[in-house]
Design a protein around this motif. Structure first.
Motif, PDB file in Angstrom:
ATOM      1  N   THR A   9       0.852  -1.186   0.000  1.00 20.47           N
ATOM      2  CA  THR A   9       0.000   0.000   0.000  1.00 20.47           C
ATOM      3  C   THR A   9       0.894   1.244   0.000  1.00 20.47           C
ATOM      4  O   THR A   9       2.031   1.207   0.467  1.00 20.47           O
ATOM      5  CB  THR A   9      -0.940   0.026   1.219  1.00 20.47           C
ATOM      6  N   GLY A  10       0.379   2.332  -0.536  1.00 24.19           N
ATOM      7  CA  GLY A  10       1.218   3.525  -0.661  1.00 24.19           C
ATOM      8  C   GLY A  10       2.334   3.319  -1.659  1.00 24.19           C
ATOM      9  O   GLY A  10       3.426   3.887  -1.536  1.00 24.19           O
ATOM     10  N   ASP A  63     -11.001   3.109   2.959  1.00 28.79           N
ATOM     11  CA  ASP A  63     -12.265   2.466   2.594  1.00 28.79           C
ATOM     12  C   ASP A  63     -12.091   0.956   2.760  1.00 28.79           C
ATOM     13  O   ASP A  63     -11.475   0.285   1.932  1.00 28.79           O
ATOM     14  CB  ASP A  63     -12.619   2.808   1.142  1.00 28.79           C
ATOM     15  N   ALA A  64     -12.644   0.403   3.852  1.00 32.68           N
ATOM     16  CA  ALA A  64     -12.432  -1.013   4.180  1.00 32.68           C
ATOM     17  C   ALA A  64     -12.948  -1.939   3.083  1.00 32.68           C
ATOM     18  O   ALA A  64     -12.282  -2.921   2.719  1.00 32.68           O
ATOM     19  CB  ALA A  64     -13.109  -1.349   5.504  1.00 32.68           C
ATOM     20  N   GLU A  65     -14.117  -1.656   2.537  1.00 32.78           N
ATOM     21  CA  GLU A  65     -14.681  -2.514   1.499  1.00 32.78           C
ATOM     22  C   GLU A  65     -13.829  -2.474   0.234  1.00 32.78           C
ATOM     23  O   GLU A  65     -13.630  -3.506  -0.424  1.00 32.78           O
ATOM     24  CB  GLU A  65     -16.116  -2.090   1.195  1.00 32.78           C
ATOM     25  N   ALA A  66     -13.328  -1.290  -0.098  1.00 30.97           N
ATOM     26  CA  ALA A  66     -12.494  -1.161  -1.292  1.00 30.97           C
ATOM     27  C   ALA A  66     -11.174  -1.912  -1.122  1.00 30.97           C
ATOM     28  O   ALA A  66     -10.670  -2.532  -2.076  1.00 30.97           O
ATOM     29  CB  ALA A  66     -12.228   0.308  -1.590  1.00 30.97           C
ATOM     30  N   VAL A  67     -10.606  -1.876   0.077  1.00 35.99           N
ATOM     31  CA  VAL A  67      -9.354  -2.591   0.328  1.00 35.99           C
ATOM     32  C   VAL A  67      -9.572  -4.096   0.223  1.00 35.99           C
ATOM     33  O   VAL A  67      -8.759  -4.816  -0.365  1.00 35.99           O
ATOM     34  CB  VAL A  67      -8.784  -2.214   1.716  1.00 35.99           C
ATOM     35  N   GLU A 109      -7.876   7.861   9.722  1.00 31.35           N
ATOM     36  CA  GLU A 109      -8.493   6.862   8.848  1.00 31.35           C
ATOM     37  C   GLU A 109      -7.494   6.278   7.854  1.00 31.35           C
ATOM     38  O   GLU A 109      -7.520   5.082   7.561  1.00 31.35           O
ATOM     39  CB  GLU A 109      -9.679   7.470   8.109  1.00 31.35           C
ATOM     40  N   VAL A 110      -6.615   7.117   7.322  1.00 30.01           N
ATOM     41  CA  VAL A 110      -5.637   6.636   6.348  1.00 30.01           C
ATOM     42  C   VAL A 110      -4.456   5.965   7.044  1.00 30.01           C
ATOM     43  O   VAL A 110      -4.094   4.816   6.746  1.00 30.01           O
ATOM     44  CB  VAL A 110      -5.133   7.789   5.456  1.00 30.01           C
ATOM     45  N   TYR A 117      -7.402  -2.063   8.048  1.00 27.17           N
ATOM     46  CA  TYR A 117      -8.187  -2.632   6.940  1.00 27.17           C
ATOM     47  C   TYR A 117      -7.327  -3.515   6.044  1.00 27.17           C
ATOM     48  O   TYR A 117      -7.763  -4.574   5.579  1.00 27.17           O
ATOM     49  CB  TYR A 117      -8.832  -1.519   6.122  1.00 27.17           C
ATOM     50  N   GLY A 118      -6.084  -3.091   5.783  1.00 26.65           N
ATOM     51  CA  GLY A 118      -5.189  -3.915   4.979  1.00 26.65           C
ATOM     52  C   GLY A 118      -4.884  -5.238   5.661  1.00 26.65           C
ATOM     53  O   GLY A 118      -4.869  -6.301   5.022  1.00 26.65           O
TER      54      GLY A 118
END
Length: 336
Positions: A9-10, A63-67, A109-110, A117-118
């Motif tokens: 991520t990132g 965004d948990a669902e998007a991850v 959140e980020v 979430y990840g």
């Protein structure tokens, strides 16, 4: 260990970008998760140049669902995820009283929940196979708060606590999944020009500063040696963490005196300049920020502490041989 499926991520810039390059050099299949599409495209091109295979997945990690959907896409396209590396973050340079609730929420959140979430998305899939590695990229600021970075330090402290709790649960379950954390020093990344700042002068990392490749080598070492609960990168990280453990109140006073000036250069900040807090900066002009910031002339590309840390086993064994030899020689001399 090459040829694994690794999610970063990132991945579009900074430390994440440097990690992606190192993974590509050894032939891993790399999933690139980030918001900035220009940076993602450039990172994917670098992976191809170095002989790796890349999958670009634009996503906001808050965004948990998007991850979770991104993780599913990775497994559909590249195969089972072997390693997940959480790097993505954002921040606000400002006094606490100058940060709005909305800004604080966004950083949290980020920078914190994005890691949660990840990790959720990775574990959901790794538990089916009882194997895998998750690396949380932290900072010396996960232990030691500094002025002008309350939102970032709070998030990094939260990641540290989250990591320790999760690790104990996995140990209790005798899980085959490994989690480790890498505590980094100040690094020369583009973040000091792309995060939101309300300081009068332009922000800078507190010296000594290291190049992103130093951080990337530390992260890849953690990927390959996930049994250790955490890894420290850079002599300044070691000094900060040990100093904070021994004399935190003294460090409070030292940072109160030096922490404001040390985090700013002698150049006025541009009021209202664009930042990446709520949207990526490469959206309009397609600019790729890459891995490095503007402090190349002041940044170290090597770390003696890192070299020693990565060779602790052989060095310890060598020291044991020397000590044993010395003892044997001493005993022999006394007998004579």
């Amino acid at each position: 260990m090459a040829g694994r499926v690794v999610v970063v991520t990132g991945a579009s810039g900074g430390i994440g970008r440097a990690v992606v390059r190192e993974l590509a050099r050894r032939g891993d299949r790399v999933a690139l998760l980030a918001r900035g599409e220009a940076g993602l495209a450039a990172a994917a091109a670098e992976v191809a140049e170095h002989g790796g295979e890349a999958l670009v997945v634009p996503v906001d990690v808050s965004d948990a669902e998007a991850v979770d959907a991104a993780a599913g896409q990775v497994e559909d396209r590249l195969g089972p995820i072997d390693v997940w590396v959480n790097v993505a973050f954002t921040s606000v340079f400002a006094r606490f009283g100058d940060i709005t609730p909305e800004e604080y929420r966004r950083v949290t959140e980020v920078t914190y929940l994005g890691y949660v979430y990840g990790t959720m998305a990775a574990l959901r899939r790794m538990k089916l196979r009882d194997r895998g590695t998750i690396v949380q990229v932290g900072s010396a600021l996960a232990y030691r708060g500094v002025p002008l970075q309350t939102a970032y330090c709070g998030a990094k402290h939260a990641i540290q606590g989250f990591h320790e709790s999760l690790r104990t649960e996995l140990l209790h379950d005798r899980s085959g999944i490994r989690v480790t954390m890498v505590q980094l020093p100040a690094v020369n990344t583009p973040q000091f020009g792309w995060v939101r700042s309300k300081l009068p002068q332009k922000a800078q990392p507190v010296p000594p500063i290291y190049q992103p490749e130093v951080a990337a080598r530390g992260i890849l070492h953690a990927v390959d040696h996930p049994g250790r609960r955490e890894w420290w990168v850079g002599g300044s990280t070691v000094g900060t963490l040990l100093g904070n453990a021994v004399a935190p109140a003294l460090l409070d006073r030292y940072l109160a005196r030096t922490g404001f000036d040390d985090q700013q250069v002698d150049e006025p900040e541009v009021a209202g300049r664009p930042d990446n807090l709520f949207a990526p900066l490469d959206g309009d002009d397609g600019h790729d920020f890459g891995a490095h910031g503007t402090f190349d002339d002041r940044s170290a590309s090597r770390s003696l502490q890192q070299w020693l840390s990565h060779r602790a086993g052989p060095l310890a064994a060598g020291a044991g041989v020397v000590v044993a030899g010395g003892v044997a020689a001493l005993v022999g001399a006394r007998r004579r």
